[in-house]
Every structure is written in structure tokens, then in C-alpha cells.
Design a protein around this motif. Structure first.
Motif, PDB file in Angstrom:
ATOM      1  N   ASN A  18       0.816  -1.216   0.000  1.00 41.71           N
ATOM      2  CA  ASN A  18       0.000   0.000   0.000  1.00 41.71           C
ATOM      3  C   ASN A  18       0.847   1.263   0.000  1.00 41.71           C
ATOM      4  O   ASN A  18       0.383   2.316   0.445  1.00 41.71           O
ATOM      5  N   LEU A  19       2.039   1.184  -0.529  1.00 39.66           N
ATOM      6  CA  LEU A  19       2.937   2.339  -0.578  1.00 39.66           C
ATOM      7  C   LEU A  19       2.576   3.215  -1.781  1.00 39.66           C
ATOM      8  O   LEU A  19       2.849   2.860  -2.931  1.00 39.66           O
ATOM      9  N   VAL A  20       1.963   4.336  -1.506  1.00 45.67           N
ATOM     10  CA  VAL A  20       1.514   5.251  -2.560  1.00 45.67           C
ATOM     11  C   VAL A  20       2.688   5.670  -3.445  1.00 45.67           C
ATOM     12  O   VAL A  20       2.559   5.736  -4.673  1.00 45.67           O
ATOM     13  N   GLU A  21       3.831   5.944  -2.835  1.00 48.17           N
ATOM     14  CA  GLU A  21       5.004   6.395  -3.587  1.00 48.17           C
ATOM     15  C   GLU A  21       5.488   5.339  -4.582  1.00 48.17           C
ATOM     16  O   GLU A  21       6.014   5.685  -5.643  1.00 48.17           O
ATOM     17  N   GLY A  22       5.306   4.075  -4.264  1.00 43.28           N
ATOM     18  CA  GLY A  22       5.694   3.008  -5.182  1.00 43.28           C
ATOM     19  C   GLY A  22       4.859   3.040  -6.452  1.00 43.28           C
ATOM     20  O   GLY A  22       5.381   2.930  -7.566  1.00 43.28           O
ATOM     21  N   TYR A  23       3.552   3.218  -6.279  1.00 49.49           N
ATOM     22  CA  TYR A  23       2.672   3.318  -7.448  1.00 49.49           C
ATOM     23  C   TYR A  23       2.956   4.593  -8.230  1.00 49.49           C
ATOM     24  O   TYR A  23       2.924   4.606  -9.457  1.00 49.49           O
ATOM     25  N   GLY A  24       3.250   5.660  -7.500  1.00 53.29           N
ATOM     26  CA  GLY A  24       3.595   6.913  -8.170  1.00 53.29           C
ATOM     27  C   GLY A  24       4.857   6.792  -9.002  1.00 53.29           C
ATOM     28  O   GLY A  24       4.934   7.307 -10.118  1.00 53.29           O
ATOM     29  N   LEU A  42      -2.121   3.463 -12.659  1.00 53.89           N
ATOM     30  CA  LEU A  42      -1.288   3.436 -11.458  1.00 53.89           C
ATOM     31  C   LEU A  42      -1.583   4.623 -10.545  1.00 53.89           C
ATOM     32  O   LEU A  42      -1.649   4.459  -9.317  1.00 53.89           O
ATOM     33  N   PHE A  43      -1.772   5.808 -11.119  1.00 55.51           N
ATOM     34  CA  PHE A  43      -2.137   6.966 -10.301  1.00 55.51           C
ATOM     35  C   PHE A  43      -3.492   6.750  -9.636  1.00 55.51           C
ATOM     36  O   PHE A  43      -3.683   7.075  -8.465  1.00 55.51           O
ATOM     37  N   GLU A  44      -4.445   6.170 -10.375  1.00 60.03           N
ATOM     38  CA  GLU A  44      -5.759   5.899  -9.802  1.00 60.03           C
ATOM     39  C   GLU A  44      -5.653   4.915  -8.641  1.00 60.03           C
ATOM     40  O   GLU A  44      -6.331   5.068  -7.622  1.00 60.03           O
ATOM     41  N   HIS A  45      -4.804   3.912  -8.791  1.00 60.12           N
ATOM     42  CA  HIS A  45      -4.607   2.946  -7.699  1.00 60.12           C
ATOM     43  C   HIS A  45      -4.006   3.642  -6.480  1.00 60.12           C
ATOM     44  O   HIS A  45      -4.438   3.404  -5.348  1.00 60.12           O
ATOM     45  N   ALA A  46      -3.029   4.498  -6.711  1.00 58.81           N
ATOM     46  CA  ALA A  46      -2.422   5.243  -5.603  1.00 58.81           C
ATOM     47  C   ALA A  46      -3.475   6.108  -4.909  1.00 58.81           C
ATOM     48  O   ALA A  46      -3.498   6.190  -3.670  1.00 58.81           O
ATOM     49  N   LEU A  47      -4.371   6.713  -5.692  1.00 60.87           N
ATOM     50  CA  LEU A  47      -5.396   7.571  -5.112  1.00 60.87           C
ATOM     51  C   LEU A  47      -6.483   6.780  -4.388  1.00 60.87           C
ATOM     52  O   LEU A  47      -7.144   7.315  -3.498  1.00 60.87           O
ATOM     53  N   LEU A  48      -6.653   5.519  -4.735  1.00 62.05           N
ATOM     54  CA  LEU A  48      -7.554   4.666  -3.960  1.00 62.05           C
ATOM     55  C   LEU A  48      -6.978   4.421  -2.566  1.00 62.05           C
ATOM     56  O   LEU A  48      -7.715   4.336  -1.589  1.00 62.05           O
ATOM     57  N   SER A  56       0.365  12.234  -6.133  1.00 64.89           N
ATOM     58  CA  SER A  56      -0.473  11.407  -7.008  1.00 64.89           C
ATOM     59  C   SER A  56      -1.504  12.266  -7.734  1.00 64.89           C
ATOM     60  O   SER A  56      -1.733  12.092  -8.933  1.00 64.89           O
ATOM     61  N   LEU A  57      -2.124  13.191  -7.002  1.00 60.80           N
ATOM     62  CA  LEU A  57      -3.096  14.095  -7.634  1.00 60.80           C
ATOM     63  C   LEU A  57      -2.441  14.965  -8.695  1.00 60.80           C
ATOM     64  O   LEU A  57      -2.951  15.119  -9.808  1.00 60.80           O
ATOM     65  N   TYR A  58      -1.295  15.535  -8.346  1.00 63.20           N
ATOM     66  CA  TYR A  58      -0.586  16.427  -9.270  1.00 63.20           C
ATOM     67  C   TYR A  58      -0.171  15.683 -10.544  1.00 63.20           C
ATOM     68  O   TYR A  58      -0.407  16.143 -11.657  1.00 63.20           O
ATOM     69  N   ASN A  59       0.443  14.530 -10.371  1.00 61.72           N
ATOM     70  CA  ASN A  59       0.939  13.792 -11.531  1.00 61.72           C
ATOM     71  C   ASN A  59      -0.185  13.163 -12.343  1.00 61.72           C
ATOM     72  O   ASN A  59      -0.059  13.021 -13.561  1.00 61.72           O
TER      73      ASN A  59
END
Length: 87
Positions: A18-24, A42-48, A56-59
């Protein structure tokens, strides 16, 4: 360097799923490779995982802007008011 970045991002996700930075990071690699659809996924998964994650929002917004910067050749020229209505 993209292969190495992808490798380490995948390693980080294997350690912490669940590491947001990894998906980013994986999404950034996908963007650099021109795979905008995969980057969006991948960004959508991070935002989930964290809907308020700034990067994640910015990118994610940046990937949408990049997609809009390359319109299909079939699009017709539009006047400024028409373009504003679509935004």
C-alpha cells in the motif's frame, strides 16, 4: 534508468503493497515511456489508497494534460469559447 526505477518501485511494493510512492514511481516510469493509459491506472490505484496524496493528484492531472496535448488528427480547429466550454 527507467528499468532501474521500475525495478526499485516494484521492490518497494513487494515490501509494502500500500505504498503510494511506489505506485507513483511506476506511474512516472509509464509516463516517461509514453504509456499514459498505464500511468493513469497506477495513479488511480495510488489515489484509492490515499485520495489526498498531493503528488499522485498532481501527476495524475499532469498525465491528463499530456494526453490533451496530443489531440487526434481528426479533431477540428475550435474557437476559444468552444475550448473553454470543454474545460
Amino acid at each position: 534508468y527507467l528499468a532501474l526505477a521500475s525495478k526499485y518501485a516494484q521492490k518497494s511494493l513487494s515490501l509494502e503493497p500500500n505504498l503510494v510512492e511506489g505506485y507513483g514511481a511506476l506511474a512516472d516510469v509509464a509516463l516517461a515511456e509514453g504509456d499514459i493509459k498505464r500511468a493513469d491506472e497506477l495513479f488511480e490505484h495510488a489515489l484509492l489508497i490515499d485520495p489526498r496524496d498531493f503528488w499522485s493528484l498532481y501527476n495524475y492531472a499532469r498525465s491528463h494534460r499530456q494526453r490533451r496535448a496530443k489531440p487526434p488528427s481528426a479533431w477540428r480547429a475550435q474557437s476559444a469559447p468552444e475550448c473553454r466550454e470543454q474545460m
